[in-house]
Design a protein around this motif. Sequence first.
Motif, PDB file in Angstrom:
ATOM      1  N   GLN A  45       0.936  -1.270   0.078  1.00 26.50           N
ATOM      2  CA  GLN A  45      -0.058  -0.019   0.208  1.00 26.50           C
ATOM      3  C   GLN A  45       1.037   1.097   0.037  1.00 26.50           C
ATOM      4  O   GLN A  45       0.576   1.988  -0.732  1.00 26.50           O
ATOM      5  CB  GLN A  45      -0.965  -0.013   1.239  1.00 26.50           C
ATOM      6  CG  GLN A  45      -2.128  -0.963   1.180  1.00 26.50           C
ATOM      7  CD  GLN A  45      -2.898  -0.933  -0.087  1.00 26.50           C
ATOM      8  OE1 GLN A  45      -3.290   0.358  -0.655  1.00 26.50           O
ATOM      9  NE2 GLN A  45      -3.333  -1.866  -0.755  1.00 26.50           N
ATOM     10  N   ASN A  46       2.169   1.335   0.752  1.00 26.93           N
ATOM     11  CA  ASN A  46       3.123   2.210   0.713  1.00 26.93           C
ATOM     12  C   ASN A  46       3.342   2.628  -0.795  1.00 26.93           C
ATOM     13  O   ASN A  46       3.615   3.902  -1.165  1.00 26.93           O
ATOM     14  CB  ASN A  46       4.008   2.331   1.805  1.00 26.93           C
ATOM     15  CG  ASN A  46       3.459   2.089   2.948  1.00 26.93           C
ATOM     16  OD1 ASN A  46       2.484   2.940   3.401  1.00 26.93           O
ATOM     17  ND2 ASN A  46       4.338   1.717   4.190  1.00 26.93           N
ATOM     18  N   LYS A  60       2.141   1.765  -3.409  1.00 26.47           N
ATOM     19  CA  LYS A  60       0.711   2.420  -4.265  1.00 26.47           C
ATOM     20  C   LYS A  60       0.701   3.873  -3.986  1.00 26.47           C
ATOM     21  O   LYS A  60       0.556   4.385  -5.115  1.00 26.47           O
ATOM     22  CB  LYS A  60      -0.401   1.478  -3.888  1.00 26.47           C
ATOM     23  CG  LYS A  60      -1.448   1.562  -5.027  1.00 26.47           C
ATOM     24  CD  LYS A  60      -2.345   0.310  -4.853  1.00 26.47           C
ATOM     25  CE  LYS A  60      -3.368   0.376  -4.155  1.00 26.47           C
ATOM     26  NZ  LYS A  60      -4.606  -0.654  -4.128  1.00 26.47           N
ATOM     27  N   GLU A  61       0.667   4.211  -3.008  1.00 22.70           N
ATOM     28  CA  GLU A  61       0.529   5.737  -2.359  1.00 22.70           C
ATOM     29  C   GLU A  61       1.660   6.457  -2.758  1.00 22.70           C
ATOM     30  O   GLU A  61       1.237   7.489  -3.540  1.00 22.70           O
ATOM     31  CB  GLU A  61       0.449   5.733  -0.961  1.00 22.70           C
ATOM     32  CG  GLU A  61      -0.065   7.005  -0.492  1.00 22.70           C
ATOM     33  CD  GLU A  61      -0.246   7.002   1.178  1.00 22.70           C
ATOM     34  OE1 GLU A  61       0.206   7.666   1.784  1.00 22.70           O
ATOM     35  OE2 GLU A  61      -0.981   6.081   1.512  1.00 22.70           O
ATOM     36  N   ARG A  69       1.158   7.231  -6.567  1.00 30.44           N
ATOM     37  CA  ARG A  69       0.186   8.183  -6.794  1.00 30.44           C
ATOM     38  C   ARG A  69       0.691   9.428  -6.401  1.00 30.44           C
ATOM     39  O   ARG A  69       0.288  10.472  -7.216  1.00 30.44           O
ATOM     40  CB  ARG A  69      -1.047   7.901  -5.680  1.00 30.44           C
ATOM     41  CG  ARG A  69      -1.970   6.643  -6.297  1.00 30.44           C
ATOM     42  CD  ARG A  69      -3.175   6.830  -5.416  1.00 30.44           C
ATOM     43  NE  ARG A  69      -3.859   5.426  -5.311  1.00 30.44           N
ATOM     44  CZ  ARG A  69      -4.228   4.767  -4.536  1.00 30.44           C
ATOM     45  NH1 ARG A  69      -3.842   5.132  -3.383  1.00 30.44           N
ATOM     46  NH2 ARG A  69      -4.789   3.653  -4.782  1.00 30.44           N
ATOM     47  N   ASN A  70       1.339   9.664  -5.429  1.00 29.81           N
ATOM     48  CA  ASN A  70       2.055  10.852  -5.068  1.00 29.81           C
ATOM     49  C   ASN A  70       2.924  11.491  -6.306  1.00 29.81           C
ATOM     50  O   ASN A  70       3.123  12.467  -6.867  1.00 29.81           O
ATOM     51  CB  ASN A  70       2.801  10.741  -4.023  1.00 29.81           C
ATOM     52  CG  ASN A  70       2.019  10.773  -2.593  1.00 29.81           C
ATOM     53  OD1 ASN A  70       0.942  10.936  -2.769  1.00 29.81           O
ATOM     54  ND2 ASN A  70       2.624  10.148  -1.638  1.00 29.81           N
TER      55      ASN A  70
END
Length: 64
Positions: free
Chosen positions: A49-50, A52-53, A56-57
């Motif tokens: 999840q990190n 993926k985040e 996105r950033n």
Amino acid sequence: MSFTDKAKSRAQEMAGVAKERIGDATDNERLRAEGANEQRAARARQAGQNVKEAGRNVRDAFDK
């Protein structure tokens, strides 16, 4: 990663820690291994999840 997903991963990690400690205290190798596996699974989910985040950033930084 939503707050509920983070909370679920953290709860799973803490359950794994508890199982592993109980396994250590009772000298139960199966319970100790189960706890370690739960911790690894929760940490892997958090890492995914990190990533993926972070993606996105980066995408959002280029959109500006």
